[in-house]
Write an enzyme that holds these catalytic residues in place. Structure first.
Site, mmCIF file in Angstrom:
data_model
loop_
_atom_site.group_PDB
_atom_site.id
_atom_site.type_symbol
_atom_site.label_atom_id
_atom_site.label_comp_id
_atom_site.label_asym_id
_atom_site.label_seq_id
_atom_site.Cartn_x
_atom_site.Cartn_y
_atom_site.Cartn_z
ATOM 1 N NE ARG A 8 44.736 -17.613 128.973
ATOM 2 C CZ ARG A 8 44.759 -18.873 128.989
ATOM 3 N NH1 ARG A 8 44.133 -19.646 128.112
ATOM 4 N NH2 ARG A 8 45.257 -19.530 130.074
ATOM 5 C CG HIS A 25 49.889 -19.706 132.382
ATOM 6 N ND1 HIS A 25 48.732 -18.887 133.327
ATOM 7 C CD2 HIS A 25 49.246 -20.625 131.899
ATOM 8 C CE1 HIS A 25 47.845 -19.505 132.860
ATOM 9 N NE2 HIS A 25 47.889 -20.586 132.261
ATOM 10 C CD GLN A 56 48.540 -24.357 134.729
ATOM 11 O OE1 GLN A 56 47.817 -24.408 134.177
ATOM 12 N NE2 GLN A 56 48.902 -25.601 135.411
ATOM 13 C CG ASP A 110 53.102 -25.512 127.743
ATOM 14 O OD1 ASP A 110 52.046 -26.077 127.209
ATOM 15 O OD2 ASP A 110 53.301 -24.330 127.806
ATOM 16 C CB CYS A 151 49.874 -25.914 132.087
ATOM 17 S SG CYS A 151 50.749 -25.616 130.483
ATOM 18 N NE ARG A 192 45.211 -22.408 136.612
ATOM 19 C CZ ARG A 192 45.109 -21.981 135.101
ATOM 20 N NH1 ARG A 192 45.112 -22.609 134.186
ATOM 21 N NH2 ARG A 192 44.726 -20.607 134.929
HETATM 22 N N1 NVA Z 1 52.409 -22.386 126.342
HETATM 23 C C1 NVA Z 1 51.026 -22.398 126.448
HETATM 24 C C2 NVA Z 1 50.169 -22.766 127.696
HETATM 25 C C3 NVA Z 1 48.718 -22.820 127.654
HETATM 26 C C4 NVA Z 1 48.384 -22.951 128.883
HETATM 27 C C5 NVA Z 1 50.402 -21.187 125.558
HETATM 28 O O1 NVA Z 1 50.751 -20.170 125.585
HETATM 29 O O2 NVA Z 1 49.475 -21.493 124.690
HETATM 30 N N1 CP Z 2 46.516 -24.287 131.584
HETATM 31 C C1 CP Z 2 45.503 -23.448 130.997
HETATM 32 O O1 CP Z 2 45.809 -22.221 131.301
HETATM 33 O O2 CP Z 2 44.597 -23.939 130.276
HETATM 34 P P1 CP Z 2 43.354 -22.906 129.312
HETATM 35 O O3 CP Z 2 44.214 -22.616 128.399
HETATM 36 O O4 CP Z 2 42.430 -23.991 129.007
HETATM 37 O O5 CP Z 2 42.984 -21.754 130.229
#
Ligand code: NVA
Ligand code: CP
Length: 303
Positions: free
Chosen positions: A102, A129, A132, A219, A259, A287
């Site tokens: 990530r 993502h 997800q 989101d 998400c 997930r």
């Molecule tokens: N768009 C959000 C998704 C988190 C799971 C981010 O990138 O922070």
């Molecule tokens: N939805 C998601 O990816 O959650 P986290 O940021 O907690 O991993």
């Protein structure tokens, strides 16, 4: 399929195979025998951004598959001090059986995969993502029976989630409408591909997007890395919120997905979130099952 870097790399068949395996693994977890498909294998999980769901579901998933997961904080690894991704990939390939990463840039994930002998899984970048959205598709199919004739509506920022949802919807044959403020549209290449290959609408009209939706999705307005823009975004995104008025325009039996993490009172009201908590937390659970399916598929487990 060697890696999972973005959904666009997967065929519709490969997505269906992962969803079918995810359903099977979910069934086995609750009603059958838990089999050690990845016995003795180790997944390295590199995080340069925060996480609750991704970290815990991958780690628990590996454990349930008979393997082991290592949490590798990007800032504590040499990669955080400038060791190139191509060296990190070649070193980790000697120890591990798979890498989940990530991070910010999609190019870093692609570089890691290019130099890696083991599967690389994208656990979120600024661009997409995919894990997800596999869980989201699993949840939609579980609750709606199929994707055929379904309309998915995304309200909010044209971010990593919007990008992956467009690809996921088109690849499974769903219609998708994305409502976002002008200037905050999803990736231009993805929109182009989506409109050529499926039914994709991008608009700043929240009501038009919500009309007749089977699934309403949202989101956060400010993603990880955009904390400095949070105040500005609160102004720009006003009205890009799933509330009970907007839900009246969707189908009567419409689902709501998020998400998570959620900001109540911004992209979704507390009322809508709580009314659809069953779906939203089932989505979070999925997930685990979807990622187990990805790992079994990529990391050589028997099915
Ligand atoms: N768009 C959000 C998704 C988190 C799971 C981010 O990138 O922070
Ligand atoms: N939805 C998601 O990816 O959650 P986290 O940021 O907690 O991993």
């Amino acid at each position: 399929m060697k890696h999972l870097l973005k959904l666009g790399d997967l065929s519709s068949r490969e997505i269906t195979d992962i969803l079918n395996l995810a359903d099977q693994l979910k069934f086995e977890k609750y009603h059958g025998e838990r089999k050690p498909y990845l016995g003795g294998k180790t997944l390295g999980m590199i995080f340069t951004k925060a996480s609750t769901r991704t970290r815990v579901s991958f780690e628990v998933g590996m454990y349930q598959l008979g393997g082991n997961a290592l949490f590798l904080s990007g800032s504590e690894m040499q990669i955080g001090r400038g060791e190139p991704a191509e060296d990190t990939a070649r070193v980790l390939s000697k120890y591990l059986d798979g890498i989940m990463i990530r991070t910010y840039k999609q190019s870093e994930v692609e570089k890691l995969a290019e130099f890696s002998d083991i599967p690389v899984i994208n656990g979120l970048t600024d661009y997409c993502h995919p894990c997800q959205v596999l869980a989201d598709l699993m949840t939609i199919r579980e609750r709606k029976g199929s994707f055929k004739g379904k309309k998915l509506t995304f309200i909010g920022d044209g971010n990593n989630m919007a990008n992956s949802l467009i690809v996921g919807a088109v690849k499974t044959g769903m219609e998708i409408a994305v409502a976002c403020p002008k200037g905050y549209e999803p990736d231009a290449e993805i929109i182009k591909w989506g409109t050529q290959n499926g039914k994709v609408t991008i608009t700043d009209d929240v009501k038009a997007a919500a009309e007749g939706a089977d699934v309403m999705y949202t989101d956060v307005w400010a993603s990880m890395g955009q904390e400095g823009e949070a105040e500005l975004r609160k102004q720009k995104f006003k009205g890009f919120c799933i509330d009970s008025e907007l839900m009246k325009l969707a189908k009567k039996d419409a689902m709501v997905l998020h998400c998570l993490p959620a900001h109540r009172g911004e992209e979704i009201t507390a009322e809508v979130l709580e009314a659809h908590a069953d779906e939203i937390f089932a989505e979070a659970e999925n997930r685990l099952h979807a990622q187990k399916a990805v790992m079994v598929t990529l990391m050589g487990g028997k099915k």
